[in-house]
Each structure stands twice: as C-alpha cells, then as structure tokens.
Design a protein around this motif. Structure first.
Motif, PDB file in Angstrom:
ATOM      1  N   ALA A 258      39.096  32.869  39.106  1.00 14.61           N
ATOM      2  CA  ALA A 258      40.087  31.931  38.563  1.00 14.61           C
ATOM      3  C   ALA A 258      40.900  31.268  39.669  1.00 14.61           C
ATOM      4  O   ALA A 258      41.208  30.080  39.583  1.00 14.61           O
ATOM      5  CB  ALA A 258      41.013  32.658  37.590  1.00 14.61           C
ATOM      6  N   ILE A 259      41.229  32.017  40.721  1.00 16.97           N
ATOM      7  CA  ILE A 259      42.052  31.429  41.779  1.00 16.97           C
ATOM      8  C   ILE A 259      41.216  30.770  42.875  1.00 16.97           C
ATOM      9  O   ILE A 259      41.748  30.024  43.681  1.00 16.97           O
ATOM     10  CB  ILE A 259      43.020  32.456  42.422  1.00 16.97           C
ATOM     11  N   SER A 260      39.924  31.037  42.905  1.00 14.72           N
ATOM     12  CA  SER A 260      39.108  30.549  44.022  1.00 14.72           C
ATOM     13  C   SER A 260      38.185  29.395  43.660  1.00 14.72           C
ATOM     14  O   SER A 260      37.853  28.582  44.529  1.00 14.72           O
ATOM     15  CB  SER A 260      38.235  31.690  44.572  1.00 14.72           C
TER      16      SER A 260
ATOM     17  N   ALA B 140      46.354  32.918  34.568  1.00 13.54           N
ATOM     18  CA  ALA B 140      45.504  31.992  35.316  1.00 13.54           C
ATOM     19  C   ALA B 140      44.837  30.971  34.413  1.00 13.54           C
ATOM     20  O   ALA B 140      44.703  29.805  34.780  1.00 13.54           O
ATOM     21  CB  ALA B 140      44.458  32.765  36.120  1.00 13.54           C
ATOM     22  N   ILE B 141      44.412  31.393  33.229  1.00  6.41           N
ATOM     23  CA  ILE B 141      43.698  30.462  32.348  1.00  6.41           C
ATOM     24  C   ILE B 141      44.635  29.706  31.416  1.00  6.41           C
ATOM     25  O   ILE B 141      44.245  28.721  30.806  1.00  6.41           O
ATOM     26  CB  ILE B 141      42.596  31.153  31.510  1.00  6.41           C
TER      27      ILE B 141
ATOM     28  N   ARG C 277      33.744  42.326  50.259  1.00  2.00           N
ATOM     29  CA  ARG C 277      33.969  40.880  50.360  1.00  2.00           C
ATOM     30  C   ARG C 277      35.399  40.620  50.815  1.00  2.00           C
ATOM     31  O   ARG C 277      35.773  39.467  51.058  1.00  2.00           O
ATOM     32  CB  ARG C 277      33.872  40.203  48.994  1.00  2.00           C
ATOM     33  N   TYR C 278      36.215  41.650  50.855  1.00  2.00           N
ATOM     34  CA  TYR C 278      37.640  41.443  51.049  1.00  2.00           C
ATOM     35  C   TYR C 278      38.151  41.955  52.394  1.00  2.00           C
ATOM     36  O   TYR C 278      37.563  42.831  53.006  1.00  2.00           O
ATOM     37  CB  TYR C 278      38.414  42.146  49.926  1.00  2.00           C
TER      38      TYR C 278
ATOM     39  N   GLY D 283      46.641  30.724  43.302  1.00  2.00           N
ATOM     40  CA  GLY D 283      45.484  29.854  43.172  1.00  2.00           C
ATOM     41  C   GLY D 283      45.817  28.381  43.287  1.00  2.00           C
ATOM     42  O   GLY D 283      45.130  27.532  42.745  1.00  2.00           O
TER      43      GLY D 283
ATOM     44  N   GLY E 271      39.284  28.728  31.140  1.00  2.00           N
ATOM     45  CA  GLY E 271      40.568  28.102  31.435  1.00  2.00           C
ATOM     46  C   GLY E 271      40.467  26.610  31.669  1.00  2.00           C
ATOM     47  O   GLY E 271      41.264  26.027  32.384  1.00  2.00           O
TER      48      GLY E 271
ATOM     49  N   ILE F  94      43.861  38.166  46.466  1.00  5.66           N
ATOM     50  CA  ILE F  94      43.738  38.760  45.134  1.00  5.66           C
ATOM     51  C   ILE F  94      44.829  39.787  44.871  1.00  5.66           C
ATOM     52  O   ILE F  94      45.034  40.175  43.732  1.00  5.66           O
ATOM     53  CB  ILE F  94      42.350  39.372  44.879  1.00  5.66           C
TER      54      ILE F  94
ATOM     55  N   TYR G 259      37.674  30.347  27.625  1.00  9.56           N
ATOM     56  CA  TYR G 259      37.568  31.578  28.420  1.00  9.56           C
ATOM     57  C   TYR G 259      37.711  31.270  29.911  1.00  9.56           C
ATOM     58  O   TYR G 259      38.319  32.018  30.666  1.00  9.56           O
ATOM     59  CB  TYR G 259      36.220  32.234  28.136  1.00  9.56           C
TER      60      TYR G 259
ATOM     61  N   VAL H 275      44.795  37.354  34.543  1.00 10.62           N
ATOM     62  CA  VAL H 275      43.754  36.468  34.023  1.00 10.62           C
ATOM     63  C   VAL H 275      44.355  35.560  32.961  1.00 10.62           C
ATOM     64  O   VAL H 275      44.147  34.352  32.969  1.00 10.62           O
ATOM     65  CB  VAL H 275      42.582  37.274  33.403  1.00 10.62           C
TER      66      VAL H 275
ATOM     67  N   ALA I  52      38.076  42.594  35.512  1.00 13.67           N
ATOM     68  CA  ALA I  52      39.258  41.739  35.383  1.00 13.67           C
ATOM     69  C   ALA I  52      39.673  41.206  36.746  1.00 13.67           C
ATOM     70  O   ALA I  52      40.024  40.030  36.898  1.00 13.67           O
ATOM     71  CB  ALA I  52      40.407  42.522  34.746  1.00 13.67           C
ATOM     72  N   GLN I  53      39.604  42.066  37.753  1.00  9.68           N
ATOM     73  CA  GLN I  53      39.988  41.638  39.089  1.00  9.68           C
ATOM     74  C   GLN I  53      39.040  40.582  39.625  1.00  9.68           C
ATOM     75  O   GLN I  53      39.447  39.611  40.274  1.00  9.68           O
ATOM     76  CB  GLN I  53      40.012  42.849  40.024  1.00  9.68           C
ATOM     77  N   ASP I  54      37.771  40.767  39.324  1.00 11.52           N
ATOM     78  CA  ASP I  54      36.783  39.794  39.753  1.00 11.52           C
ATOM     79  C   ASP I  54      37.028  38.447  39.060  1.00 11.52           C
ATOM     80  O   ASP I  54      36.853  37.381  39.660  1.00 11.52           O
ATOM     81  CB  ASP I  54      35.383  40.313  39.424  1.00 11.52           C
ATOM     82  N   ARG I  55      37.453  38.525  37.829  1.00 10.84           N
ATOM     83  CA  ARG I  55      37.737  37.285  37.098  1.00 10.84           C
ATOM     84  C   ARG I  55      38.966  36.600  37.669  1.00 10.84           C
ATOM     85  O   ARG I  55      39.025  35.364  37.725  1.00 10.84           O
ATOM     86  CB  ARG I  55      37.926  37.607  35.615  1.00 10.84           C
ATOM     87  N   VAL I  56      39.945  37.382  38.089  1.00 12.03           N
ATOM     88  CA  VAL I  56      41.100  36.808  38.779  1.00 12.03           C
ATOM     89  C   VAL I  56      40.625  36.079  40.028  1.00 12.03           C
ATOM     90  O   VAL I  56      41.026  34.940  40.295  1.00 12.03           O
ATOM     91  CB  VAL I  56      42.121  37.901  39.180  1.00 12.03           C
ATOM     92  N   HIS I  57      39.756  36.730  40.755  1.00 15.41           N
ATOM     93  CA  HIS I  57      39.230  36.121  41.974  1.00 15.41           C
ATOM     94  C   HIS I  57      38.570  34.779  41.700  1.00 15.41           C
ATOM     95  O   HIS I  57      38.826  33.786  42.389  1.00 15.41           O
ATOM     96  CB  HIS I  57      38.253  37.076  42.649  1.00 15.41           C
TER      97      HIS I  57
ATOM     98  N   HIS J 144      41.816  33.435  49.794  1.00 14.97           N
ATOM     99  CA  HIS J 144      42.267  33.627  48.416  1.00 14.97           C
ATOM    100  C   HIS J 144      42.783  35.054  48.271  1.00 14.97           C
ATOM    101  O   HIS J 144      42.004  35.998  48.387  1.00 14.97           O
ATOM    102  CB  HIS J 144      41.127  33.369  47.442  1.00 14.97           C
TER     103      HIS J 144
ATOM    104  N   ALA K  70      45.780  43.246  35.818  1.00 15.96           N
ATOM    105  CA  ALA K  70      44.739  42.274  36.161  1.00 15.96           C
ATOM    106  C   ALA K  70      44.436  41.382  34.966  1.00 15.96           C
ATOM    107  O   ALA K  70      44.275  40.167  35.096  1.00 15.96           O
ATOM    108  CB  ALA K  70      43.472  42.997  36.621  1.00 15.96           C
TER     109      ALA K  70
END
Lengths: 189, 189
Positions: free
Chosen positions: B143-145, A143-144, A92-93, A176, B176, A70, B174, A140, B136-141, A68, A136
DNA sequence: CGTCTGCCTTGACTTTTGTCAAGACTATTG
DNA sequence: CAATAGTCTTGACAAAAGTCAAGGCAGACG
C-alpha cells in the motif's frame, strides 16, 4: 539494559526470578550507533529484537532506490522480520538505528524454547503477535481509506511524541507519501 | 460442513477423535445467503468464523458512504474482527457473504478454552495469527510502496482465482483505488 | 571555525488518481 | 418475459500527489 526488558515482561505477566534468569541467559545485549544496521537486506534473520533504548526503523528499498518504511520501533517495542525468520529466506528489509540504541536480541530457537518452557513468556508473545496483527490491519485500513492528510493526522494522534523524534521525511515514507507532500500538508495548518 | 473444518485442522496438526469432538461440540454451523451479514457495524462481536464454503468480505463504510474492504475470506480462511473482540467495543466493520456461504462459528470463550485444552489447536491458531500478521504487514508494504497498477498485479499473482469470484469494483476497494481507476488499468493491457 | 551533510521548504510542472455523468451489458427475480 | 439491480466501461474534467530543481538552515564533525 536487560532491566528494561525485565520490567517490560513483569508489567505484562508474573515471572519468577528463575524464569527471568532463563530469559537473561538466552539474551544478547547489543548496542547500536546511530545509522548502524541491525539487519541488512539480503542477509538472513533468525532473531527477535526488543528495543531497550533508542529508536529503529525497518524499511525496504525499491527498484528506483526509494525507501519505504514499514515500521518504527522505540523503547519497549520489538523489531523483527518474521518473513525472513519463517521462510528462512534472505530479508527484503533493512533495520537501522535512527538514534544510538540498545536492543535485546533473542535467537528464534531460544525464543521458541522460552515460549515452551515459560507459560508467562508465551502469554506475552501471544498478546504481542495479536496486537501486532491488529495494528497492521488498522494501518491497512488507513492506507486504503484515507488521504495523505488524514493519515498524517491519525499518525500524530496515534503516536504522539514520535513525530518529535523522527525526521519528517521518514514519517512521510512511513505514510506512503513524499516528503514534499507532507511538507505542504503542514504548511496549510 | 463441519468436515471441511476438521480436514483443515488435520491438515495442519494431528487431532485425536476426542479432540475433534470437543471442537465440534463448541462449533455452530451457520449458513448465509448471498448479501447476508455475519456482522454489522455497531454490533458487538465475540467469535471467530471459519469459512467452510462460499466467500465473505469485511469492510467499513466511511463518512462519505464509501466502502473500504479490509479483507476477503473464502473456503479455509477465517473471518473475524479481533478489534471488537479484544476491546469489547462495537465493531467498525461489516462482514457480509458475497456468495451463499457456510461458516463454522466459535464463540471466543470456547475458542480460548479449546486453545488451552488442545495443544494442537493452540498450535494451529498461533500459526494462523502469525501468518495473518505477516500478510497484513506485507499488504501495508504494498500500500505504501506501489502504484495502483502494481498493487493490482500483485493481487492477481498472490490470489489467482479470487479475481474470478469477486466483482472488480470490490477488488478496487480492497486495493484502495476507485472502480474507474481499476477499469482503466485493465484497459491498457 | 568553517565545511559538509541532512533536513525541510517552496515553486513550477507532470502524472496519477478521483469525480461525475452516462451508457451498455448481464444476471436475477417477480 | 419484462423490469430491475448490479457491474463494468468510457469520457471530460478536477483534485491530489509526485517529480525535479533550487535554496536555506541547523547540527555534526574534522
């Protein structure tokens, strides 16, 4: 290759020659071959990397082995893992070069020191962090809110040119969706 | 209600009484009734709002009239639209009180001035922006994963207690997903 | 130069999620 | 207290996206 970094900085704020020298002194230039890793998941990360040339991607690998993405980073962008940096935990990346690339690496201790010592540098970083946050958050929102097709359209419009450099299945991973889904979206056009 | 803000600041950095007074002088305390708007899409936004009590949500409305919640803000969080603030364009977002709430509003001019005048304040804001970016970046992660169920689990684990205060269909928005999908996920447990 | 790997596509099928419509329950409020 | 608005659930069906498997094509590389 440091010259690219210097130009980036001078475009944003005014730096004296002495300040530039301070920054240069703290910088490490690293060249990466295609497919080489700048960071591997599980390792610690205490730096920020400015991309002077080439193209990198930051991605995680999930339990099923799926990647995935990012983020991408081309010339004049930054690649970093703030999460590992701030938490002092293993990352983690993975950060991997997608083309032969050159990056300017600044250890976080130096990076923070430069922010304290050089107001212009601090300004550049402040703006960078804020813009990164906004980007970012906007992602989001996409994405949503959006379907796969809408997200792809937005990507094309937001990053024209990137799609020329990046394999399609990686764009899919960034959005995604699966590579097949993206292929089918494009077929309809 | 300003006391909540002061405590928040003192918990992060040390502020002298004089500094606190400067901040207080620039602050406006605003109370909001449930369902009242702090910001409506189309209006300009030149402030940052600290939530002293209650709970707000930031959301957009798409072409089909569907709402997409990009963020919640409870006590000790901030609610803002950096996009409108930085671009000076009308906002795409609405910020609405989900409960009777009290917010401390700082106009961006004052906010930036306080950052320049009070180093501790600047420090707090720097940390805030960085953490917001990481979140926000974690939320992107996610959302796509993740699947809808995995995203919901993560939400529960990341924000325990929030689910008690927020209507389920808003949590769905929230994440999505639709309210029906979230309801079906919960049924299976 | 031929082999190999990475990339993209396509088809058939499955799973996940969304849509629409209806009903029940609850809290709010005139 | 009765009406109402908000919330959550459920079922039947539709649409979107994922999975698996196969094949073709082009560039990289020994």
């Amino acid at each position: 290759m440091f010259a690219v970094f210097e130009q980036y900085l001078q475009r944003k704020e005014f730096f004296t020659p002495a300040e530039i020298e301070h920054i240069r002194a703290a910088s490490t230039v690293r060249t990466l071959r295609k497919r080489q890793y700048l960071l591997q998941a599980g390792d610690g990360w205490q730096s920020n990397a400015f991309v002077a040339s080439g193209c990198l991607r930051t991605y995680s690998v999930d339990a099923k082995g799926l990647e995935h993405i990012i983020g991408f980073a081309v010339e004049n962008w930054w690649a970093t893992d703030q999460e590992s940096l701030l938490s002092h935990q293993p990352s983690r990346y993975n950060i991997e070069a997608m083309e032969d690339s050159t990056v300017i690496v600044l250890h976080n201790d130096d990076f923070e020191r430069l922010r304290r010592e050089i107001p212009a540098f601090d300004k550049v970083v402040k703006a960078l962090v804020l813009r990164s946050f906004m980007a970012a958050q906007d992602r989001v929102h996409s994405a949503i809110s959006y379907s796969a097709e809408q997200k792809y359209r937005e990507f094309l419009q937001k990053y024209p040119g990137l799609v020329q450099r990046i394999p399609q299945h990686m764009v899919a991973s960034y959005l995604g969706v699966t590579a097949e889904t993206l292929s089918r979206i494009r077929r309809q056009w």
